[in-house]
Design an enzyme around this catalytic site. Sequence first.
Site, PDB file in Angstrom:
ATOM      1  N   GLY A  22      67.775 -20.860  17.892  1.00  0.00           N
ATOM      2  CA  GLY A  22      67.630 -19.248  17.468  1.00  0.00           C
ATOM      3  C   GLY A  22      67.244 -19.289  18.439  1.00  0.00           C
ATOM      4  N   MET A  24      63.616 -18.666  19.621  1.00  0.00           N
ATOM      5  CA  MET A  24      62.623 -19.778  20.849  1.00  0.00           C
ATOM      6  C   MET A  24      62.542 -21.520  20.544  1.00  0.00           C
ATOM      7  SD  MET A  24      58.736 -18.043  19.040  1.00  0.00           S
ATOM      8  CE  MET A  24      58.052 -18.681  20.442  1.00  0.00           C
ATOM      9  N   VAL A  27      67.257 -26.682  16.540  1.00  0.00           N
ATOM     10  CA  VAL A  27      66.585 -27.174  15.484  1.00  0.00           C
ATOM     11  C   VAL A  27      67.063 -28.411  15.414  1.00  0.00           C
ATOM     12  CG1 VAL A  27      66.318 -26.888  12.852  1.00  0.00           C
ATOM     13  CG2 VAL A  27      65.490 -25.928  14.257  1.00  0.00           C
ATOM     14  N   ASP A 135      60.969 -10.368  10.684  1.00  0.00           N
ATOM     15  CA  ASP A 135      61.976 -10.734  11.511  1.00  0.00           C
ATOM     16  C   ASP A 135      62.801 -11.319  10.230  1.00  0.00           C
ATOM     17  OD1 ASP A 135      64.008 -11.264  13.514  1.00  0.00           O
ATOM     18  OD2 ASP A 135      63.472 -12.958  13.435  1.00  0.00           O
TER      19      ASP A 135
END
Length: 194
Positions: A22, A24, A27, A135
């Site tokens: 994403g 930042m 994963v 968000d």
Amino acid sequence: MLGPLIGCHVSHFYIIRTLGSGGMGVVYEAQDTRLPRSVAIKFLKPALAADTTAVRRFKREARLAASFNHPNICTILDIDDGTDQPFIAMELLQGRSLRRRLEAGPLALGEIVDVATQVADALGAAHDHGIMHRDLTPGNIFLTDSGLVKLLDFGLAKQHTSIDDDALLSDNLTASGAAAGTIHYMAPEQFAGN
């Protein structure tokens, strides 16, 4: 600096595969070597690891999401910021994001109501704890295979009430006058600075 992780141990987690990325973080699926469980581990992107504001926001994301428990919010299991590879370990979810589900076509009315109800429950619980998500996008809503909807990614969340005296929870991580969120999903009030 975040290097190749698949097949490596980070803290007490063995990294298995990449799940996605994403704004930042990246994963991965990992195996917890202390407890018999698979987890998802989010690492801060290498380009952001030297940015102190990004690191503080990353830590705050974990602390805010872990500050209360709700079935429609992804459970935070661990955080490690003592290395040059800060990470958040969370429950590993089986299913797909609402964004991926919508790529296959529109939802039926019953599905829309079910997803909206569960997201509203999650947001209500967050608001009860003084946390505004900020968000809410289809990419941050996860539809599990069991039918449970999970709200993800509290990276842009805003704390309205202090859960402790920790400076990491202060809301000075968003530049003054800056609107936080994904522009196509922001409420008009966010553009006004509310």
